[in-house]
Design a protein around this motif. Structure first.
Motif, mmCIF file in Angstrom:
data_model
loop_
_atom_site.group_PDB
_atom_site.id
_atom_site.type_symbol
_atom_site.label_atom_id
_atom_site.label_comp_id
_atom_site.label_asym_id
_atom_site.label_seq_id
_atom_site.Cartn_x
_atom_site.Cartn_y
_atom_site.Cartn_z
ATOM 1 N N TYR A 302 0.831 -1.209 0.000
ATOM 2 C CA TYR A 302 0.000 0.000 0.000
ATOM 3 C C TYR A 302 0.867 1.261 0.000
ATOM 4 O O TYR A 302 0.548 2.242 -0.672
ATOM 5 N N ALA A 303 1.989 1.240 0.741
ATOM 6 C CA ALA A 303 2.854 2.416 0.821
ATOM 7 C C ALA A 303 3.422 2.777 -0.546
ATOM 8 O O ALA A 303 3.564 3.952 -0.883
ATOM 9 N N PHE A 304 3.741 1.766 -1.358
ATOM 10 C CA PHE A 304 4.253 2.027 -2.712
ATOM 11 C C PHE A 304 3.153 2.548 -3.620
ATOM 12 O O PHE A 304 3.348 3.494 -4.386
ATOM 13 N N GLU A 305 1.978 1.932 -3.549
ATOM 14 C CA GLU A 305 0.879 2.326 -4.445
ATOM 15 C C GLU A 305 0.376 3.732 -4.143
ATOM 16 O O GLU A 305 -0.147 4.413 -5.033
ATOM 17 N N MET A 306 0.538 4.174 -2.878
ATOM 18 C CA MET A 306 0.086 5.515 -2.533
ATOM 19 C C MET A 306 0.987 6.596 -3.103
ATOM 20 O O MET A 306 0.656 7.776 -3.052
ATOM 21 N N ARG A 307 2.132 6.204 -3.678
ATOM 22 C CA ARG A 307 3.034 7.197 -4.247
ATOM 23 C C ARG A 307 2.638 7.606 -5.666
ATOM 24 O O ARG A 307 3.316 8.402 -6.291
ATOM 25 N N VAL A 308 1.576 7.028 -6.179
ATOM 26 C CA VAL A 308 1.108 7.424 -7.513
ATOM 27 C C VAL A 308 0.767 8.923 -7.503
ATOM 28 O O VAL A 308 -0.011 9.397 -6.682
ATOM 29 N N ASP A 309 1.394 9.656 -8.393
ATOM 30 C CA ASP A 309 1.229 11.110 -8.439
ATOM 31 C C ASP A 309 -0.084 11.459 -9.147
ATOM 32 O O ASP A 309 -0.222 11.295 -10.355
ATOM 33 N N ARG A 310 -1.048 11.912 -8.346
ATOM 34 C CA ARG A 310 -2.365 12.268 -8.916
ATOM 35 C C ARG A 310 -2.571 13.787 -8.979
ATOM 36 O O ARG A 310 -3.666 14.257 -9.264
ATOM 37 N N THR A 311 -1.520 14.563 -8.649
ATOM 38 C CA THR A 311 -1.700 16.017 -8.593
ATOM 39 C C THR A 311 -2.029 16.600 -9.968
ATOM 40 O O THR A 311 -2.869 17.496 -10.070
ATOM 41 N N LYS A 312 -1.351 16.076 -11.006
ATOM 42 C CA LYS A 312 -1.604 16.630 -12.333
ATOM 43 C C LYS A 312 -3.019 16.318 -12.788
ATOM 44 O O LYS A 312 -3.699 17.163 -13.375
ATOM 45 N N ALA A 313 -3.476 15.081 -12.507
ATOM 46 C CA ALA A 313 -4.840 14.714 -12.874
ATOM 47 C C ALA A 313 -5.852 15.574 -12.116
ATOM 48 O O ALA A 313 -6.871 16.014 -12.665
ATOM 49 N N GLN A 314 -5.571 15.835 -10.820
ATOM 50 C CA GLN A 314 -6.473 16.676 -10.035
ATOM 51 C C GLN A 314 -6.495 18.098 -10.577
ATOM 52 O O GLN A 314 -7.547 18.743 -10.612
ATOM 53 N N PHE A 315 -5.305 18.587 -11.003
ATOM 54 C CA PHE A 315 -5.263 19.940 -11.554
ATOM 55 C C PHE A 315 -6.060 20.019 -12.852
ATOM 56 O O PHE A 315 -6.791 20.995 -13.100
ATOM 57 N N VAL A 316 -5.921 18.981 -13.701
ATOM 58 C CA VAL A 316 -6.691 18.942 -14.949
ATOM 59 C C VAL A 316 -8.188 18.966 -14.647
ATOM 60 O O VAL A 316 -8.966 19.689 -15.286
ATOM 61 N N ALA A 317 -8.617 18.194 -13.653
ATOM 62 C CA ALA A 317 -10.034 18.160 -13.305
ATOM 63 C C ALA A 317 -10.498 19.521 -12.806
ATOM 64 O O ALA A 317 -11.574 20.010 -13.185
ATOM 65 N N TYR A 318 -9.679 20.148 -11.950
ATOM 66 C CA TYR A 318 -10.059 21.448 -11.392
ATOM 67 C C TYR A 318 -10.181 22.501 -12.497
ATOM 68 O O TYR A 318 -11.185 23.226 -12.584
ATOM 69 N N VAL A 319 -9.138 22.581 -13.341
ATOM 70 C CA VAL A 319 -9.164 23.586 -14.408
ATOM 71 C C VAL A 319 -10.321 23.315 -15.371
ATOM 72 O O VAL A 319 -11.010 24.235 -15.822
ATOM 73 N N GLY A 320 -10.538 22.031 -15.700
ATOM 74 C CA GLY A 320 -11.620 21.696 -16.626
ATOM 75 C C GLY A 320 -12.985 22.078 -16.088
ATOM 76 O O GLY A 320 -13.818 22.640 -16.807
ATOM 77 N N ILE A 321 -13.219 21.780 -14.792
ATOM 78 C CA ILE A 321 -14.522 22.108 -14.196
ATOM 79 C C ILE A 321 -14.717 23.620 -14.138
ATOM 80 O O ILE A 321 -15.784 24.149 -14.494
ATOM 81 N N VAL A 322 -13.665 24.333 -13.678
ATOM 82 C CA VAL A 322 -13.781 25.796 -13.582
ATOM 83 C C VAL A 322 -13.996 26.407 -14.964
ATOM 84 O O VAL A 322 -14.847 27.295 -15.144
ATOM 85 N N THR A 323 -13.208 25.914 -15.951
ATOM 86 C CA THR A 323 -13.367 26.447 -17.312
ATOM 87 C C THR A 323 -14.755 26.153 -17.858
ATOM 88 O O THR A 323 -15.389 27.021 -18.495
#
Length: 672
Positions: A302-323
């Motif tokens: 679990y400790a390894f799998e939690m290192r998946v970087d989701r920040t870029k995907a979250q940023f894409v979702a945020y910008v897309g929703i706001v836009t």
């Protein structure tokens, strides 16, 4: 009863009005959200792919470490064999002195014992309580054993050949003349030892009579003197080999192809076959270990799998929703205003009411523009600013009265060429919109990067009346992205390149060297590379006695000294722990590489003054040259590692240039 014509007409217009006002913005929002969802999914998949690459690297590293360590232990057995062949009358005291000089606990952790089982002639096979010959052919007697054990079957005089598992490995070693792994065996325990550490294996290496031929199988069987062997407890050995790898992955090792409890050779968490069944990343690979196969099963934790970087995907979702919301709101405002104007033109009698409603809509739009966090700028047909919102002042530092009447070029940073702006205006005039990243300058002179969206506003005749710009300061997000990229390729403690970046650089330099070699126009200057593996000596006692904080400080100082020994074109990287590596991309001769190695040894041999402690360490260095010692990164890395182990076995605090014979006689030659 039929409705009056006037009422029916009013109801029909209201339905058309509401359908256009809400359907178009809803359609815009839906399209934007669908596009955002697709982009978000792509970014999620990219993040998982990056973690798969990291996981595959850990799998390769684990298998490589196991293979390298077993090769090192084979060299130890060959050294013991050389001792017995060179002097047939070796005493037990001499055997003990030799094995103590190997310093197995420090240099080769995980070994249980080392011994020699001599073939007992048939006339003497009744020794030790009248043991009979096994299979009517051979009886063995343990003649030398260090450390001494009182437990069967490894005590002095015991018959190792009696056990079927060991016997099969001993016969294979005898007939091939090579070291052979016995496979899983249960090692003897003392009264206070945990049964979970009983699983292990034994390495056997045949010893033939001095001067007797052993070129064929028949000669080997006829002239067999005995076997040098070493037994290993799997838990101790693999914990030392895989310790730094197993923190975020679950590693199991099975003997042979079967993956059941009977074949389990190493399982540190005692989870049994199957381990973590819900793991995202899994690998099962066969590894050849001394003419025997193990199956290494690795699953992510679990400790390894939690290192998946989701920040870029979250940023894409945020910008897309706001836009999407902004575009839907703009579409709603435009349609709403237009419909209100049409109704006002159609019903002159309701002009005042319609004007009031239009003014309310404008006030609402103004309120929205004032409250959004993105800056909004409106210019006239001459591209002079006629309106800005409060967010514009927050981002740029210019008050509204300072900006109105000016051209937006007052924000220009000077970092973009005329061609950049010409292309931007070309796209804007052709499509009616433009968006992208652009550098600007605040009032105080600070540069920042923003995400800019430009749109043209046209009247009913299609003439441009205004330009609308919406932008947000994304400097902090870009800095975070750059920092994340840096952390992915550089060591967090020393800020040196990490293993991933170094391996990529090594592959590029080898590819460049190969291209230079194939260049027929240059027959003189053929590029050579130098590669060094550096392992610190006496570092573990510093960690154990003074703590990891002092150990980390020492590693930082070592990194500084290594950099001080390098040219600007040379590369120093930290592989992990106290292991460093140096790449010399442009070097002419082996002597030049050895001069750099001597310079490193001299620098690291000087005392380190850290928080009141004067620390003395040294280094063992293995040196290889391209293309002399290998034509690819895997071969060069393996040979540099072998040379480094050779340097350690030669007394440490020295550098060794790889020689092919190190692969066969490296360990015992280093000790002679």
């Amino acid at each position: 009863m039929a409705k009056p014509p006037l009422i029916a007409c009013t109801i029909k217009k209201c339905r058309e009005y509401f359908s256009i006002v809400w359907v178009l913005p809803a359609l815009v929002l839906l399209i934007t959200l669908v596009a955002t969802a697709l982009l978000w999914r792509v970014e999620q998949q990219n993040a998982v792919k990056n973690m798969q690459i990291d996981f595959d690297f850990r799998v390769r590293e684990a298998n490589t470490r196991i293979e390298r360590r077993i090769i090192a232990y084979e060299q130890i057995l060959r050294g013991v064999k050389a001792l017995l062949v060179s002097s047939p009358d070796v005493t037990r005291e001499e055997f003990r002195s030799y094995t103590e000089s190997l310093r197995l606990e420090d240099n080769y952790p995980g070994s249980h014992n080392i011994g020699f089982a001599r073939v007992v002639p048939e006339a003497h096979s009744g020794a030790r309580g009248g043991e009979s010959q096994v299979n009517g052919a051979i009886t063995t007697s343990v003649a030398y054993l260090e450390p001494l054990l009182d437990l069967e079957p490894f005590s002095l005089g015991s018959n190792l050949y009696a056990d079927p598992v060991r016997r099969a490995a001993m016969e294979q070693a005898r007939d091939t003349g090579q070291a052979v792994n016995s496979g899983k065996v249960l090692l003897p325990l003392t009264a206070n030892e945990d049964p979970n550490i009983q699983r292990g294996f034994v390495l056997f290496l045949p010893v033939y009579k001095t001067g007797a031929p052993h070129a064929t199988v028949a000669e080997r069987r006829a002239n067999l003197a005995g076997w040098v062997y070493a037994s290993f407890r799997s838990v101790d050995l693999m914990s030392d080999i895989l310790g730094s790898i197993s923190g975020e992955v679950d590693i199991e090792i099975h003997d042979g192809d079967s993956l059941d409890d009977e074949s389990m050779l190493y399982d540190p968490d005692l989870s049994g076959p199957g381990g973590n069944p819900d793991a995202i990343f899994k690998s099962s690979r066969k590894v050849e270990v001394a003419n025997h196969y193990w199956t290494v099963v690795i699953r992510s934790l679990y400790a390894f799998e939690m290192r998946v970087d989701r920040t870029k995907a979250q940023f894409v979702a945020y910008v897309g929703i706001v836009t999407g919301l902004l575009l839907a709101m703009l579409a709603w405002l435009m349609v709403w205003s237009k419909m209100r104007a049409m109704r006002a033109a159609e019903a002159l009698g309701h002009e005042l009411a319609e004007r009031k409603r239009a003014e309310e809509g404008l006030r609402l739009a103004a309120t929205v523009v004032k409250t959004v966090e993105e800056a909004v700028v409106v210019t006239d047909t001459n591209n002079n600013i006629i309106a800005v919102n409060p967010a514009f002042t927050v981002i740029t530092g210019y008050a509204a009265e300072e900006a109105i009447g000016k051209n937006p070029r007052l924000l220009a940073s000077g970092r973009h060429s005329k061609e950049f702006y010409a292309k931007m205006w070309e796209i804007l005039l052709a499509t009616g919109s433009w968006h992208g990243e652009i550098w600007d300058k605040r009032k105080n002179g600070d540069l920042y990067i923003k995400w800019l969206s430009l749109r043209l506003v046209r009247d009913e005749q299609g003439k441009i009346t205004n330009h609308v710009a919406v932008f947000a300061d994304i400097t902090e997000r870009k800095n975070i992205e750059e920092r994340m990229k840096h952390l992915a390729h550089y060591d967090l403690l020393t800020d040196l390149p990490n293993r991933l970046l170094f391996n990529d650089t090594l592959r590029q330099e080898i590819a460049r060297a190969k291209r230079d070699t194939l260049d027929k126009r240059d027959t003189v200057n053929k590029k050579r590379l130098g590669l060094m593996f550096i392992d610190l000596d006496k570092f573990k006692p510093v960690n154990d006695t003074l703590g990891h904080a002092v150990g980390d400080m020492l590693l930082k100082e070592v990194a500084k000294r290594l950099l001080g020994c390098m040219r600007e074109s040379d590369i120093v990287a930290r592989l992990g722990g106290d292991e460093f590596v140096v790449l010399l991309p442009n070097i002419e001769a082996e002597q030049d590489a050895m001069m750099v190695a001597d310079k490193i040894l001299l620098s690291l041999g000087q005392p380190f003054e850290l928080i009141g402690h004067s620390l003395h360490i040294s280094a063992s260095i293995g040196v290889v040259m391209y293309p002399d010692h290998g034509g690819d990164e895997i071969t060069l890395t393996k040979h540099a590692d072998v040379a480094m182990y050779y340097a350690k076995a030669s007394g440490r605090n020295n550098a060794q240039l790889f020689q092919p014979e190190m692969l066969v006689t490296g360990a015992h030659c280093a000790l002679d």
